[in-house]
Design a protein around this motif. Structure first.
Motif, PDB file in Angstrom:
ATOM      1  N   ARG A  39       1.087  -1.525  -0.133  1.00 48.95           N
ATOM      2  CA  ARG A  39       0.074  -0.468   0.006  1.00 48.95           C
ATOM      3  C   ARG A  39       0.924   0.927  -0.331  1.00 48.95           C
ATOM      4  O   ARG A  39       0.143   2.048   0.091  1.00 48.95           O
ATOM      5  N   ALA A 129      -8.569   1.710  -3.622  1.00 50.95           N
ATOM      6  CA  ALA A 129      -8.980   0.943  -5.370  1.00 50.95           C
ATOM      7  C   ALA A 129      -8.642   1.821  -6.075  1.00 50.95           C
ATOM      8  O   ALA A 129      -7.960   2.249  -7.260  1.00 50.95           O
ATOM      9  N   VAL A 132      -4.963   3.598  -5.594  1.00 50.66           N
ATOM     10  CA  VAL A 132      -4.288   2.188  -6.257  1.00 50.66           C
ATOM     11  C   VAL A 132      -4.294   3.134  -8.693  1.00 50.66           C
ATOM     12  O   VAL A 132      -4.235   3.013  -9.252  1.00 50.66           O
ATOM     13  N   MET A 133      -5.113   2.784  -8.784  1.00 50.35           N
ATOM     14  CA  MET A 133      -5.621   3.307 -10.270  1.00 50.35           C
ATOM     15  C   MET A 133      -5.038   4.413 -10.579  1.00 50.35           C
ATOM     16  O   MET A 133      -4.518   4.363 -11.300  1.00 50.35           O
ATOM     17  N   GLY A 134      -5.075   5.572  -9.722  1.00 47.04           N
ATOM     18  CA  GLY A 134      -4.984   6.686 -10.094  1.00 47.04           C
ATOM     19  C   GLY A 134      -3.080   7.182 -10.356  1.00 47.04           C
ATOM     20  O   GLY A 134      -2.280   7.091 -10.931  1.00 47.04           O
ATOM     21  N   ASN A 135      -2.508   7.020  -8.741  1.00 43.15           N
ATOM     22  CA  ASN A 135      -1.364   7.018  -9.264  1.00 43.15           C
ATOM     23  C   ASN A 135      -0.828   5.914  -8.588  1.00 43.15           C
ATOM     24  O   ASN A 135       0.585   5.862  -9.418  1.00 43.15           O
ATOM     25  N   HIS A 137      -1.896   2.652 -11.163  1.00 43.02           N
ATOM     26  CA  HIS A 137      -2.226   2.607 -12.627  1.00 43.02           C
ATOM     27  C   HIS A 137      -1.767   3.770 -14.109  1.00 43.02           C
ATOM     28  O   HIS A 137      -2.063   3.943 -14.723  1.00 43.02           O
ATOM     29  N   ARG A 138      -2.530   5.145 -12.649  1.00 43.96           N
ATOM     30  CA  ARG A 138      -2.517   6.321 -14.053  1.00 43.96           C
ATOM     31  C   ARG A 138      -3.482   6.288 -14.515  1.00 43.96           C
ATOM     32  O   ARG A 138      -3.236   6.703 -15.773  1.00 43.96           O
ATOM     33  N   VAL A 139      -4.918   5.581 -14.439  1.00 47.34           N
ATOM     34  CA  VAL A 139      -6.021   6.180 -14.875  1.00 47.34           C
ATOM     35  C   VAL A 139      -6.903   6.606 -13.923  1.00 47.34           C
ATOM     36  O   VAL A 139      -7.178   6.394 -12.480  1.00 47.34           O
TER      37      VAL A 139
ATOM     38  N   MET B   4      -9.388   9.271 -20.027  1.00 45.15           N
ATOM     39  CA  MET B   4      -9.538   8.174 -18.676  1.00 45.15           C
ATOM     40  C   MET B   4      -7.776   8.269 -17.910  1.00 45.15           C
ATOM     41  O   MET B   4      -8.189   7.894 -16.799  1.00 45.15           O
ATOM     42  N   ARG B   5      -7.137   8.251 -18.769  1.00 44.37           N
ATOM     43  CA  ARG B   5      -5.817   7.835 -18.617  1.00 44.37           C
ATOM     44  C   ARG B   5      -4.752   9.651 -17.213  1.00 44.37           C
ATOM     45  O   ARG B   5      -5.233  10.670 -17.631  1.00 44.37           O
ATOM     46  N   VAL B   6      -3.787   9.658 -17.304  1.00 45.57           N
ATOM     47  CA  VAL B   6      -3.354  10.685 -15.571  1.00 45.57           C
ATOM     48  C   VAL B   6      -2.020  11.089 -16.851  1.00 45.57           C
ATOM     49  O   VAL B   6      -1.100  10.113 -16.490  1.00 45.57           O
ATOM     50  N   LEU B  12       3.574  13.356  -9.185  1.00 40.76           N
ATOM     51  CA  LEU B  12       4.531  11.805  -9.938  1.00 40.76           C
ATOM     52  C   LEU B  12       5.251  12.456 -11.131  1.00 40.76           C
ATOM     53  O   LEU B  12       6.039  11.550 -11.796  1.00 40.76           O
ATOM     54  N   TYR B  63     -13.775  -3.355  -7.385  1.00 35.67           N
ATOM     55  CA  TYR B  63     -14.349  -2.610  -6.514  1.00 35.67           C
ATOM     56  C   TYR B  63     -12.881  -2.298  -5.305  1.00 35.67           C
ATOM     57  O   TYR B  63     -12.849  -1.558  -4.930  1.00 35.67           O
ATOM     58  N   CYS B  64     -12.079  -3.678  -4.677  1.00 35.41           N
ATOM     59  CA  CYS B  64     -11.207  -3.116  -3.846  1.00 35.41           C
ATOM     60  C   CYS B  64      -9.708  -2.636  -5.143  1.00 35.41           C
ATOM     61  O   CYS B  64      -8.874  -2.473  -4.665  1.00 35.41           O
ATOM     62  N   ASN B  65      -9.850  -3.415  -5.884  1.00 31.83           N
ATOM     63  CA  ASN B  65      -8.320  -3.110  -6.819  1.00 31.83           C
ATOM     64  C   ASN B  65      -7.421  -3.809  -6.781  1.00 31.83           C
ATOM     65  O   ASN B  65      -6.088  -3.978  -7.163  1.00 31.83           O
TER      66      ASN B  65
END
Lengths: 403, 106, 90
Positions: A39, A129, A132-135, A137-139, B4-6, B12, B63-65
Motif C-alpha cells: 500500500r 481502489a 491505486v488506479m490513479g497513482n 496505474h495512472r488511470v 481516463m488516463r492521468v 508524480l 471494487y477493491c482493486n
C-alpha cells in the motif's frame, strides 16, 4: 529450504527482508499484487515542511536495496495455505510449495466496507481502489466522484485524486444503519476529523480553533461543509443510496442533524460517474488464523490481530508478524516493525552478534518513536492498546514456561 | 469522452510512454499499454462492468482493486479464472466476462 | 427504509434484511448466519463481509465480537484450481 519467507512486499515485508538479508539470511518475498510496494505504492502526501512523500519512489528504493542483498521477490503469487513442519513452515502458493525455517506474515490490511444501497454497481469502489488506479496505474477512477465516509484515509486520498485531475464533488457521511454506526454520526466524525488538522493546517485549524469540542463543532458545522483543498467535506450530509442501473449515475443525499438523523425534505441527487467507499482499514490476518495463532480483538488496532510481542513474535514458533496485520498504522510504523521482525528472526536463527542483539532494542525503540511522531494517527489509544497486547503475550509465555 | 488516463501529474510527473498492445474483452478489441492490468486497461477505455452476478445478474466491476474482493474476476484465454486487477495485459490477450452457474468452483 | 435492501455479502448477494431476519428468527451467531444464508461463503472467502456480519450479529443482540474469530478461516484462503492443489505449478 530457505531461512525466511515473507508474505507481503509492502513496507513491513521489504524492510524485514533487508534487515534479515543484511545479517546473512537467505530471504524470499511473495506478494500477489503485480508489483512490490504494497500500500506504499499509492501513497502521496505533503510533509509539514512542504516536501512530498512519493510511495512509488520509496517502494522502489527499498526494492532495489533488497534485490542488491540477494532477496528473491516474486509478485503475482498468492498464498492459499500454510503448515508448521518440524523444520519450520510449508507455504502453499499458486507457484508451488515453499519451505522456510521462519515465516513472516506482512499481509497488511483490507478495507472495511460500508454497505449502502447500490454499492455493488460498477463505478463504486473502495477508496484504496481509486488510489491505486490513479497513482499506480495512472488511470482515473472516473471524472466526477463522491466519497462516502470521512476519515484520515478518505480526505488524504480525495486530495490525491484531485492531483490526478479528478473532480471530487464532495465527501459525505454514509447512511445510518446497523453497520455504519459512528461513521454516520457527525459528532463522532468531527472528533476524527480534528485529528487531521495538521494535514490541512489553514482550513482545519480554523474550524478546530473555533470549536474546541467536537460536539459543538458538529452542531455548528456549516450545512454545506467547508472545503479542504477545494473539496467540500460535508459532515451534515449523508449518502442514502447510490443510484444507477448498469453503472453509477449519482448519489441520493440528504441533510442530517448533528447526531445523524435525516432532515425531511432535504433529499437531492448529486451526479457522479464513480463513488468511493471509505470505511477505514482492518488488519488482514487470515493466514495467521489458518496457522493457528492466538488472536485478540483490539478495536484501536482495527479489529482482530494475532497476539504478538514487541519483537514481532507470535505464539507459534518461527512465525512472525509485522505491519498492518498487527494493527492499522502508517507505512512508516509498518516499516519500523518490519526491521524489528527481520532482526528478531536473525536472532532466532542464531546469526546475530552481541552488537546485533543491541540493534533489536534500538529497532523496537525506533518503532515506538515513529509511532509517536506519525503524521497520520488512524485511531486513538494505539500505544496503550499495544502495550496491553504485549503484556498479555508476556503473561501467556510466562505461564507456558512455568507449567 | 475525456481521457481516463492521468497523463500529467504535478507531483508524480508525466506518464512514461509505454508500448501499446491490444486486448479483447468479450470479443471487442481495446488498446492497452504494457504495465496495465486488465482492470485498469478496461477502465481507461470506459468499461466498468466486468461480469454479472451469477444468480441475480446484477452488474459488477472493480471494487477493491488489489485482489481481496474477487468482484473483478474474468476468464482469461478461455480457461483460467483470474482477478482482472491482478492480471497484467499482454498483446492479444483474450478476456471474457464470466457467468458461472451457482455453486461451481473457480 | 431502503437501508434494509442493502447487500452485505457481495459474492452471494445476501442482503442486510436476510441476515437481520435470520438473526432475529434463530437468535444465532455469525457462524450460524453464514451457514443459513451463505453470507461469507463466496469467492472472496468472506474477506469483504465477515466484519459486517459479526457487527450485525452483535448489534442485533447476538454474541458480541470477542477475541475468538467467529467465522473461522479455512484453507484455501484463495480459490485455487484443482491443478494447483494437485501440485501442478502455474
Amino acid at each position: 529450504m530457505i531461512d525466511l519467507l515473507i508474505v507481503g512486499a509492502g513496507p513491513a515485508g521489504l524492510r524485514a527482508a533487508i534487515a534479515a538479508a543484511e545479517n546473512g539470511l537467505h530471504v524470499s518475498i511473495i506478494d500477489e499484487f503485480v508489483k512490490p510496494g504494497g500500500r506504499l505504492l499509492g501513497q502521496l502526501h505533503e510533509e509539514p515542511d512542504g516536501s512530498w512523500v512519493n510511495g512509488v519512489e520509496e517502494a522502489e528504493r527499498m526494492y532495489h536495496r533488497a534485490i542488491q542483498l540477494g532477496v528473491e521477490i516474486s509478485t503475482g503469487v498468492s498464498v492459499y495455505d500454510l503448515a508448521e513442519t518440524p523444520a519450520g513452515w510449508s507455504i502453499y502458493t499458486t507457484d508451488g510449495v515453499r519451505e522456510s525455517r521462519c515465516l513472516l506474515l506482512a499481509t497488511g490490511a483490507s478495507e472495511t466496507p460500508i454497505p449502502i444501497p447500490g454499492w455493488t454497481l460498477p463505478g463504486v469502489m473502495s477508496i484504496g481502489a481509486a488510489q491505486v488506479m490513479g497513482n499506480v496505474h495512472r488511470v482515473k477512477p472516473g471524472h466526477k466522484g463522491v466519497v462516502i465516509g470521512v476519515n484520515v484515509l478518505s480526505v488524504a486520498i480525495a486530495r490525491e485524486m484531485q492531483l490526478c485531475g479528478v473532480t471530487v464533488d464532495r465527501i459525505v457521511l454514509p447512511a445510518h444503519n446497523l453497520i455504519s454506526a459512528d461513521a454516520s454520526n457527525p459528532e463522532k466524525m468531527m472528533e476524527s476529523l480534528l485529528r487531521l488538522s495538521h494535514l490541512a493546517p489553514s482550513s482545519l485549524m480554523k474550524i478546530g480553533g473555533k470549536f474546541v469540542s467536537p460536539k459543538l463543532a458538529a452542531r455548528f458545522y456549516p450545512r454545506n461543509g467547508f472545503k479542504i483543498w477545494g473539496i467540500p467535506i460535508q459532515l451534515r450530509k449523508t449518502a442514502l443510496e447510490i443510484i444507477g442501473e448498469e453503472q453509477v449515475r449519482g448519489v441520493r443525499i440528504a441533510a442530517i442533524s448533528a447526531t445523524g438523523s435525516v432532515i425531511p425534505g432535504t433529499e437531492e441527487i448529486v451526479d457522479a460517474d464513480f463513488v468511493c467507499i471509505a470505511g477505514g482499514l482492518t488488519p488482514m490476518a487470515e493466514l495467521a488464523a489458518v496457522a493457528g495463532c492466538r488472536f485478540h480483538y483490539v478495536p484501536q488496532l482495527g479489529g482482530h490481530v494475532p497476539l504478538h510481542n514487541e519483537r514481532m513474535q507470535t505464539t507459534l514458533k518461527g512465525l512472525y508478524v509485522a505491519g498492518n496485520i498487527t494493527g492499522v498504522e502508517s507505512a512508516k510504523v509498518a516499516g519500523a516493525q518490519g526491521r524489528v521482525a527481520g532482526l528478531s528472526i536473525a536472532d532466532e536463527l542464531g546469526v546475530l552478534s552481541a552488537a546485533g542483539k543491541e540493534k533489536i532494542k534500538e529497532a523496537v525503540d525506533q518503532t515506538v518513536h515513529t509511532r509517536k511522531h506519525a503524521l497520520i494517527q488512524f485511531n486513538q489509544g494505539i500505544e496503550e492498546a499495544r502495550h496491553a497486547l504485549y503484556t498479555e503475550f508476556q503473561q501467556l509465555t510466562d505461564k507456558k514456561i512455568s507449567v | 469522452m475525456k481521457s481516463m488516463r492521468v497523463q500529467e501529474h504535478p507531483i508524480l510527473g508525466n506518464s512514461e510512454k509505454k508500448e501499446a498492445v491490444t486486448i479483447y474483452f468479450d470479443g471487442k478489441p481495446y488498446t492497452a499499454y504494457t504495465g496495465d492490468t486488465v482492470a485498469s486497461a478496461l477502465l481507461a477505455s470506459g468499461v466498468r462492468t466486468l461480469r454479472k452476478h451469477e444468480e441475480t445478474a446484477s452488474p459488477r466491476g472493480i471494487y477493491c482493486n488489489i485482489g481481496h474482493c474477487f468482484e473483478c474476476r474474468v476468464q482469461l484465454n478461455g480457461s483460467e479464472t483470474v482477478r482482472a486487477c491482478l492480471t497484467t495485459v499482454a498483446d492479444g490477450m483474450y478476456v471474457t466476462s464470466l457467468t458461472l452457474p451457482k455453486g461451481a468452483s473457480i | 427504509m431502503t437501508n434494509k435492501e442493502t447487500v452485505i455479502c457481495r459474492c452471494e448477494d445476501i442482503t442486510m434484511r436476510e441476515i437481520q431476519e435470520t438473526v432475529e428468527r434463530f437468535q444465532c451467531s455469525s457462524r450460524e448466519v453464514k451457514l443459513r444464508t451463505r453470507a461469507g461463503m463466496g469467492s472472496c472467502g468472506g474477506r469483504t463481509c465477515r466484519g459486517m456480519v459479526d457487527k450485525l450479529v452483535e448489534q442485533l443482540g447476538g454474541p458480541p465480537i470477542s477475541n475468538e474469530i467467529a467465522l473461522s478461516y479455512r484453507p484455501p484462503v484463495r480459490p485455487v484450481s484443482f491443478g494447483v492443489l494437485g501440485g501442478e505449478e502455474k
